[in-house]
Design a protein around this motif. Structure first.
Motif, PDB file in Angstrom:
ATOM      1  N   THR A 152      13.049  -8.560 -40.245  1.00  0.00           N
ATOM      2  CA  THR A 152      12.204  -7.920 -41.253  1.00  0.00           C
ATOM      3  C   THR A 152      10.802  -8.486 -41.145  1.00  0.00           C
ATOM      4  O   THR A 152      10.616  -9.627 -40.684  1.00  0.00           O
ATOM      5  N   TYR A 184       7.072  -9.639 -42.700  1.00  0.00           N
ATOM      6  CA  TYR A 184       6.389 -10.164 -43.885  1.00  0.00           C
ATOM      7  C   TYR A 184       4.884 -10.135 -43.623  1.00  0.00           C
ATOM      8  O   TYR A 184       4.239 -11.177 -43.511  1.00  0.00           O
ATOM      9  N   ASN A 208      17.402  -0.757 -36.433  1.00  0.00           N
ATOM     10  CA  ASN A 208      16.331  -1.457 -37.144  1.00  0.00           C
ATOM     11  C   ASN A 208      16.503  -1.470 -38.657  1.00  0.00           C
ATOM     12  O   ASN A 208      15.594  -1.826 -39.391  1.00  0.00           O
ATOM     13  N   PHE A 209      17.714  -1.081 -39.124  1.00  0.00           N
ATOM     14  CA  PHE A 209      18.078  -1.302 -40.522  1.00  0.00           C
ATOM     15  C   PHE A 209      19.593  -1.364 -40.604  1.00  0.00           C
ATOM     16  O   PHE A 209      20.303  -1.073 -39.628  1.00  0.00           O
ATOM     17  N   VAL A 260      11.403  -7.081 -36.220  1.00  0.00           N
ATOM     18  CA  VAL A 260      12.588  -6.346 -36.674  1.00  0.00           C
ATOM     19  C   VAL A 260      13.608  -6.209 -35.548  1.00  0.00           C
ATOM     20  O   VAL A 260      14.817  -6.366 -35.768  1.00  0.00           O
ATOM     21  N   THR A 288      19.294  -9.100 -42.075  1.00  0.00           N
ATOM     22  CA  THR A 288      17.829  -9.134 -42.113  1.00  0.00           C
ATOM     23  C   THR A 288      17.236 -10.419 -41.517  1.00  0.00           C
ATOM     24  O   THR A 288      16.025 -10.600 -41.541  1.00  0.00           O
ATOM     25  N   HIS A 322      19.305  -6.997 -37.907  1.00  0.00           N
ATOM     26  CA  HIS A 322      17.903  -6.649 -37.661  1.00  0.00           C
ATOM     27  C   HIS A 322      17.070  -7.713 -38.350  1.00  0.00           C
ATOM     28  O   HIS A 322      17.564  -8.463 -39.190  1.00  0.00           O
ATOM     29  N   HIS A 325      18.144 -11.040 -47.335  1.00  0.00           N
ATOM     30  CA  HIS A 325      17.436  -9.792 -47.648  1.00  0.00           C
ATOM     31  C   HIS A 325      16.525  -9.976 -48.866  1.00  0.00           C
ATOM     32  O   HIS A 325      16.828 -10.751 -49.767  1.00  0.00           O
ATOM     33  N   ARG A 328      15.462 -12.881 -39.255  1.00  0.00           N
ATOM     34  CA  ARG A 328      14.537 -12.850 -38.127  1.00  0.00           C
ATOM     35  C   ARG A 328      14.918 -13.898 -37.093  1.00  0.00           C
ATOM     36  O   ARG A 328      15.308 -15.022 -37.441  1.00  0.00           O
ATOM     37  N   HIS A 372      12.339 -16.517 -47.001  1.00  0.00           N
ATOM     38  CA  HIS A 372      13.362 -16.056 -46.046  1.00  0.00           C
ATOM     39  C   HIS A 372      14.014 -17.266 -45.377  1.00  0.00           C
ATOM     40  O   HIS A 372      15.242 -17.345 -45.253  1.00  0.00           O
ATOM     41  N   GLY A 409       8.723  -5.254 -44.309  1.00  0.00           N
ATOM     42  CA  GLY A 409      10.055  -4.673 -44.401  1.00  0.00           C
ATOM     43  C   GLY A 409      10.644  -4.381 -43.030  1.00  0.00           C
ATOM     44  O   GLY A 409      10.288  -5.001 -42.026  1.00  0.00           O
ATOM     45  N   HIS A 410      11.589  -3.433 -42.992  1.00  0.00           N
ATOM     46  CA  HIS A 410      12.259  -3.057 -41.750  1.00  0.00           C
ATOM     47  C   HIS A 410      12.459  -1.543 -41.727  1.00  0.00           C
ATOM     48  O   HIS A 410      11.778  -0.851 -42.448  1.00  0.00           O
TER      49      HIS A 410
END
Length: 274
Positions: free
Chosen positions: A244, A246, A59-60, A261, A24, A242, A189, A26, A210, A253-254
Motif C-alpha cells: 500500500t 503512503y 493489487n488489492f 503495491v 497490505t 499486496h 491495513h 509492504r 504500518h 492506498g492500493h
C-alpha cells in the motif's frame, strides 16, 4: 539466501498446511524491520533473516486472494519462469513442474479438501466478513470459516482475537485429520494509526504506523505457529497479498500500479512438532 523449494507432492498429505496473508504489508517495511531487529520472531523463520522479494498476483485483497487460491502465490521478483508450489491441472502451464502439487479442482482449497484436508478460514479484512455476497465469496471456498468484528481492521487486538479462534478450531479437530488453515491478518491495513505510540486518529495512518502494526503482529505470531505445530509437522507460507502507498510519488492506498503495491514479502518454511 534463496528459499529452498520443497517437493509439494511429498508435503501434501504428510503435513498440515498454514497460509498466512499479512494483508497490505509492504516489502520495504517488512525488509527494514527484519534487518533492524524489530520483528525478531518472523526474522527467525527467514533464510538468513531476509524476506524473499516477490511480485503480488493482484493489487488489492480480492484479486490477489482469488489468484492465490488458484495456486498463483506471489512470484519471485526476478526473470522466470518460476516453478509454483501448487497448480490446477491445465494444458500449457509453464510454471507447473516436478515438485508442483497439481490439483484437479478449480481452486487449491477444494483441491486440498479432496485430498482429505479440513479447510479453515479465519478472516480479517472486509472481503472475509461474510456480511454480504461479496464478503462471502472468499470464505465460501472453505469447509469452515470464521469472522467476527474483533478480527477486523478497526480492532487494535485483531490478531490476538484471530489466534484465539484458530486455537479453538485446532483444539476441536480430530488428531488424525489433516488441516489447511488460512489466516488473513488485518492489522496492517488502514486504519493502523493506533498501533503507533503517540499517534492520533486526526494525524491518520503512516508508513511508521504500518511498521508498528507489523511489530504488533510479530509479538504474537509464535502463538499461531505453536498452535499449528502442536498437531504435528506442518508447512507454513507467510506473505503479503499486496502493499500500500503512503504518499509515495503522490499515491495513497492500493488497487493501483505502484511499486509499493506490487512488491511484497514472502517466505515459506517447515514447522516441526515439539
Amino acid at each position: 539466501m534463496p528459499l529452498t523449494e520443497p517437493d509439494m507432492n511429498e508435503v501434501v498429505g504428510s503435513h498440515d498446511l498454514l497460509l498466512i496473508t499479512l494483508d497490505t504489508l509492504r516489502y520495504d517495511v517488512a525488509a527494514e524491520l527484519a534487518a533492524t531487529g524489530r520483528t525478531p520472531r518472523l526474522a527467525s523463520r527467514l533464510p538468513g533473516g531476509v524476506w524473499d522479494e516477490r511480485h503480488a498476483p493482484g493489487n488489492f485483497t480480492y484479486a490477489s486472494h482469488q489468484a492465490m487460491f488458484a495456486g498463483f502465490l506471489p512470484t519471485p521478483a526476478a526473470p522466470g519462469p518460476h516453478r509454483r508450489l501448487f497448480a490446477a491441472r491445465f494444458a500449457g502451464s509453464e510454471t507447473t513442474a516436478a515438485g508442483t502439487y497439481v490439483f484437479e479442482t478449480p481452486d487449491l482449497v477444494s483441491g486440498l479438501a479432496a485430498a482429505g484436508y479440513h479447510t479453515v478460514c479465519v478472516g480479517g479484512v472486509g472481503f472475509f466478513d461474510k456480511r454480504g455476497p461479496l464478503g462471502s465469496v472468499l470464505p465460501g471456498y472453505f469447509q469452515e470459516s470464521h469472522w467476527e468484528p474483533e478480527f477486523g481492521v478497526p480492532s487494535p487486538t485483531s490478531f490476538e482475537a484471530q489466534i484465539d479462534r484458530a486455537e479453538q478450531v485446532i483444539a476441536g479437530l480430530a488428531p488424525g485429520r489433516r488441516l489447511f488453515l488460512f489466516v488473513n491478518v488485518s492489522a496492517l491495513h488502514q486504519p493502523n494509526w493506533f498501533h503507533l505510540p503517540g499517534a492520533t486518529r486526526e494525524a491518520g495512518d503512516s508508513r511508521a504506523s504500518h511498521a508498528a502494526a507489523l511489530e504488533y503482529v510479530d509479538r504474537h505470531i509464535d502463538r499461531l505457529f505453536d498452535a499449528v505445530s502442536g498437531r504435528g509437522p506442518a508447512f507454513a507460507i507467510v506473505c503479503s497479498d499486496h502493499g500500500t502507498a503512503y504518499g509515495d510519488d503522490g499515491y495513497t492506498g492500493h488497487r493501483l500500479g505502484h511499486q509499493a503495491v506490487w512488491t511484497v514479502p514472502y517466505t515459506h518454511f517447515f514447522l516441526e512438532a515439539p
